[in-house]
Write a protein that holds these residues in place. Structure first.
Motif, mmCIF file in Angstrom:
data_model
loop_
_atom_site.group_PDB
_atom_site.id
_atom_site.type_symbol
_atom_site.label_atom_id
_atom_site.label_comp_id
_atom_site.label_asym_id
_atom_site.label_seq_id
_atom_site.Cartn_x
_atom_site.Cartn_y
_atom_site.Cartn_z
ATOM 1 N N ALA A 248 73.064 26.311 27.698
ATOM 2 C CA ALA A 248 73.111 27.750 27.974
ATOM 3 C C ALA A 248 73.664 28.015 29.365
ATOM 4 C CB ALA A 248 71.720 28.358 27.826
ATOM 5 N N ARG A 249 73.251 27.195 30.319
ATOM 6 C CA ARG A 249 73.768 27.363 31.681
ATOM 7 C C ARG A 249 75.257 27.029 31.757
ATOM 8 N NH1 ARG A 249 68.446 24.504 34.370
ATOM 9 N NH2 ARG A 249 67.237 26.418 34.716
ATOM 10 N N ARG A 250 75.672 26.004 31.016
ATOM 11 C CA ARG A 250 77.091 25.644 31.010
ATOM 12 C C ARG A 250 77.934 26.771 30.424
ATOM 13 N NH1 ARG A 250 81.091 24.000 27.908
ATOM 14 N NH2 ARG A 250 79.846 24.096 25.989
ATOM 15 N N LEU A 251 77.483 27.311 29.299
ATOM 16 C CA LEU A 251 78.225 28.397 28.669
ATOM 17 C C LEU A 251 78.272 29.626 29.566
ATOM 18 C CD1 LEU A 251 76.857 28.086 25.014
ATOM 19 C CD2 LEU A 251 79.186 27.548 25.786
ATOM 20 N N SER A 252 77.173 29.886 30.264
ATOM 21 C CA SER A 252 77.128 31.047 31.157
ATOM 22 C C SER A 252 78.090 30.864 32.328
ATOM 23 C CB SER A 252 75.704 31.252 31.673
ATOM 24 O OG SER A 252 74.822 31.541 30.614
ATOM 25 N N ALA A 253 78.192 29.635 32.817
ATOM 26 C CA ALA A 253 79.107 29.363 33.926
ATOM 27 C C ALA A 253 80.550 29.494 33.489
ATOM 28 C CB ALA A 253 78.848 27.963 34.480
ATOM 29 N N ASP A 254 80.826 29.145 32.226
ATOM 30 C CA ASP A 254 82.197 29.223 31.722
ATOM 31 C C ASP A 254 82.619 30.651 31.380
ATOM 32 O OD1 ASP A 254 82.434 26.544 31.996
ATOM 33 O OD2 ASP A 254 82.185 26.062 29.866
ATOM 34 N N GLY A 255 81.643 31.503 31.087
ATOM 35 C CA GLY A 255 81.985 32.858 30.660
ATOM 36 C C GLY A 255 81.015 33.879 31.210
ATOM 37 N N ASP A 256 80.357 34.594 30.317
ATOM 38 C CA ASP A 256 79.459 35.675 30.697
ATOM 39 C C ASP A 256 78.073 35.373 30.146
ATOM 40 O OD1 ASP A 256 78.092 37.998 31.144
ATOM 41 O OD2 ASP A 256 79.578 39.323 30.235
ATOM 42 N N TRP A 257 77.073 35.311 31.017
ATOM 43 C CA TRP A 257 75.728 34.998 30.544
ATOM 44 C C TRP A 257 75.227 36.061 29.566
ATOM 45 C CZ3 TRP A 257 71.908 38.524 31.301
ATOM 46 C CH2 TRP A 257 72.043 39.442 32.355
ATOM 47 N N ARG A 258 75.678 37.310 29.730
ATOM 48 C CA ARG A 258 75.269 38.348 28.790
ATOM 49 C C ARG A 258 75.782 38.046 27.387
ATOM 50 N NH1 ARG A 258 76.801 40.829 33.564
ATOM 51 N NH2 ARG A 258 75.217 42.124 34.582
ATOM 52 N N GLY A 259 76.992 37.539 27.309
ATOM 53 C CA GLY A 259 77.547 37.170 26.012
ATOM 54 C C GLY A 259 76.790 36.016 25.375
ATOM 55 N N VAL A 260 76.311 35.093 26.196
ATOM 56 C CA VAL A 260 75.504 33.987 25.668
ATOM 57 C C VAL A 260 74.216 34.526 25.065
ATOM 58 C CG1 VAL A 260 74.248 31.875 26.266
ATOM 59 C CG2 VAL A 260 76.483 32.323 27.295
ATOM 60 N N MET A 261 73.567 35.437 25.771
ATOM 61 C CA MET A 261 72.323 36.021 25.264
ATOM 62 C C MET A 261 72.582 36.814 23.985
ATOM 63 S SD MET A 261 70.089 34.886 27.349
ATOM 64 C CE MET A 261 68.654 35.796 26.803
ATOM 65 N N ASP A 262 73.659 37.565 23.953
ATOM 66 C CA ASP A 262 73.961 38.373 22.768
ATOM 67 C C ASP A 262 74.370 37.504 21.588
ATOM 68 O OD1 ASP A 262 73.317 40.626 24.118
ATOM 69 O OD2 ASP A 262 75.358 41.337 24.425
ATOM 70 N N GLY A 263 74.969 36.351 21.859
ATOM 71 C CA GLY A 263 75.287 35.441 20.783
ATOM 72 C C GLY A 263 74.055 34.849 20.127
ATOM 73 N N LEU A 264 72.982 34.716 20.901
ATOM 74 C CA LEU A 264 71.724 34.190 20.363
ATOM 75 C C LEU A 264 70.899 35.260 19.650
ATOM 76 C CD1 LEU A 264 70.586 31.925 23.342
ATOM 77 C CD2 LEU A 264 71.222 31.144 21.057
ATOM 78 N N ARG A 265 71.151 36.502 19.985
ATOM 79 C CA ARG A 265 70.264 37.562 19.506
ATOM 80 C C ARG A 265 70.078 37.599 17.991
ATOM 81 N NH1 ARG A 265 69.899 43.770 21.571
ATOM 82 N NH2 ARG A 265 68.282 44.414 20.128
ATOM 83 N N PRO A 266 71.127 37.496 17.175
ATOM 84 C CA PRO A 266 70.912 37.605 15.725
ATOM 85 C C PRO A 266 70.097 36.459 15.129
ATOM 86 C CG PRO A 266 73.221 37.980 16.303
ATOM 87 C CD PRO A 266 72.565 37.401 17.511
ATOM 88 N N ILE A 267 69.989 35.336 15.851
ATOM 89 C CA ILE A 267 69.326 34.164 15.277
ATOM 90 C C ILE A 267 68.092 33.745 16.065
ATOM 91 C CG2 ILE A 267 71.402 33.258 14.176
ATOM 92 C CD1 ILE A 267 71.760 31.412 16.589
ATOM 93 N N THR A 268 67.670 34.568 17.016
ATOM 94 C CA THR A 268 66.525 34.190 17.849
ATOM 95 C C THR A 268 65.272 33.950 17.019
ATOM 96 O OG1 THR A 268 67.409 35.431 19.721
ATOM 97 C CG2 THR A 268 65.079 34.903 19.777
#
Length: 444
Positions: A248-268
């Motif tokens: 999650a930290r790697r993906l956030s560093a590569d892009g937008d941490w908000r997008g990482v959170m929103d990508g998880l939202r439908p499957i949380t």
């Protein structure tokens, strides 16, 4: 022979209860919607009169109806066109009116299928609920949609009208005694703290606030534009917890941490349910505070207003644990243990506002406590709430599901984790309505 579902008792008339009643009526199932305030469709979240209390989700995602995704925006276009930006954050007060309009529309279209009762439920039987005034309302199924209870940390001034500790800041008139120049202490630095500080400021308050929570974290803000989803990777979904966090930290560093959170939202909810109890315990103990402030974000304009108060020195956020609260005739003092560093002097203010969040404790709740004592319900392994199956049915002490007793909304958090935001609750509304409808199709 299986008893059919002719009438459902819904305990709690906020968003969850009102929208379930509407959905059931559309399936031709009658319900009795019971609420102690009589403000059907509002609950605590949408009963605020302050237009500065904004939704935490963009309007385009706030439809109350899962198969009509633009419904709320269309309602705004008709009734409040100046607020109809689909990417904006509308006032929560307006959303409450939208929910009430949705309820009224279905009642008019399906006469006789939604009965509303103002009253306080004091007992749940297998086929009825009992009210404080002695009424007994018969029902073929019962759904608890009681929302979030008041905070319990400060344990004083709970009605918001006595003492210098304001135990329930949402109680009517709770903030009225705070003077324009009064300094205040706030216990809790989450969403309720944000609501209260900005509400005070709008009322002419010019004092200072010192806010304390265990980790000193505050809600993050949305970007000023919609976030692009970041597709979850295999490591994020299936690796060991420590590896998932690294990913999650790697993906956030590569892009937008908000997008990482929103990508998880439908499957949380799916990820939570797939985790074993030790993994869930680690998530709750170590990750939850950071999850909450990144996942449950505030409007960008609200985040900017809070930052401005901090820059002015009028809002200070401190990390520490409450040790003692002492009320005096003219002030209240909070002694705390800092999260790190040397001991700090106590904090003193004219008032203390408890913004610690809901005090979930089903064992002490007058409705669910007796269910637990009688074995008609049990706590989940982490004691976050009642233990439910994946349909939201209450599990008895022996693990069997009660086919006619459901929980919906925030009280279902132990099973579904994400149960407080409209996009999550509306899916659960459909699931519960479907489960109740299915009972009428079971063979005799």
């Amino acid at each position: 022979m299986t008893r059919t579902i002719e009438r459902v008792a819904i305990i709690g008339g906020g968003f969850s209860g009102a929208m379930l009643a509407a959905r059931l009526a559309e399936r031709r199932i009658a319900s009795t919607l019971i609420d102690r305030t009589g403000n059907f469709g509002l609950g605590v979240a949408y009963s605020t009169p302050f237009d500065g209390h904004l939704l935490n989700v963009r309007s385009s995602r706030m439809s109350a109806i899962s198969d009509r995704p633009g419904d709320f925006v269309r309602w705004l276009e008709t009734h409040h066109p100046d607020r109809a930006d689909p990417n904006g954050f509308a006032p929560r007060r307006l959303y409450g009116r939208y929910v009430q309009d949705r309820l009224a529309e279905v009642r008019a279209a399906r006469p006789g299928l939604i009965e509303t009762v103002k009253g306080e439920v004091v007992g749940i039987d297998t086929d009825a609920v009992r009210l404080a005034d002695g009424q007994i309302l018969k029902a073929d199924a019962i759904v608890l949609t009681t929302g979030n209870p008041a905070p319990k940390t400060a344990a004083a001034g709970q009605d918001g009208t006595a003492g210098r500790v304001i135990g329930d800041p949402w109680a009517a008139g709770a903030l009225d005694r705070i003077g324009p120049e009064d300094d205040v202490i706030v216990v809790g630095t989450g969403l309720t703290m944000v609501d209260m500080v900005l509400w005070l400021q709008a009322r002419g308050w010019r004092g200072r606030a010192r806010a304390l929570s265990r980790r000193g974290l505050k809600p993050r803000g949305h970007d000023n534009r919609p976030d692009a989803y970041v597709e979850p990777t295999d490591d994020l979904l299936h690796a060991a917890p420590s590896r998932r966090l690294h990913e999650a930290r790697r993906l956030s560093a590569d892009g937008d941490w908000r997008g990482v959170m929103d990508g998880l939202r439908p499957i949380t909810a799916d990820l939570w349910q797939a985790a074993d109890v030790p993994t869930r315990a680690r998530l709750v103990r170590h990750l939850r505070p950071w999850w909450d402030v990144h996942r449950h974000r505030i409007a960008d304009t609200i985040a900017a207003a809070i930052a401005a108060l901090e820059d002015e020195g009028r809002l200070t956020i401190t990390a520490g644990r409450v040790k003692r609260i002492e009320e005096g005739a003219e002030a209240v003092t909070l002694t705390f243990r800092p999260r790190s560093g040397p001991e700090q002097p106590p904090i003193t203010g004219r008032w203390l506002i408890d913004c610690t969040g809901p005090g979930h404790d089903p064992a002490k709740d007058p409705l669910t406590g007796p269910l637990l004592a009688d074995g008609r319900a049990r706590m989940d392994p982490l004691r976050l709430g009642l233990d439910l199956d994946l349909q939201g049915r209450v599990l008895h002490a022996d693990g069997t599901a009660d086919p006619r007793l459901f929980v919906l909304g925030p009280p279902a958090r132990a099973t579904f984790w994400e149960t407080i935001a409209v996009p999550d609750i509306r899916k659960r509304v459909d699931d519960v309505a479907q489960a109740l409808s299915a009972l009428n199709r079971e063979p005799a």
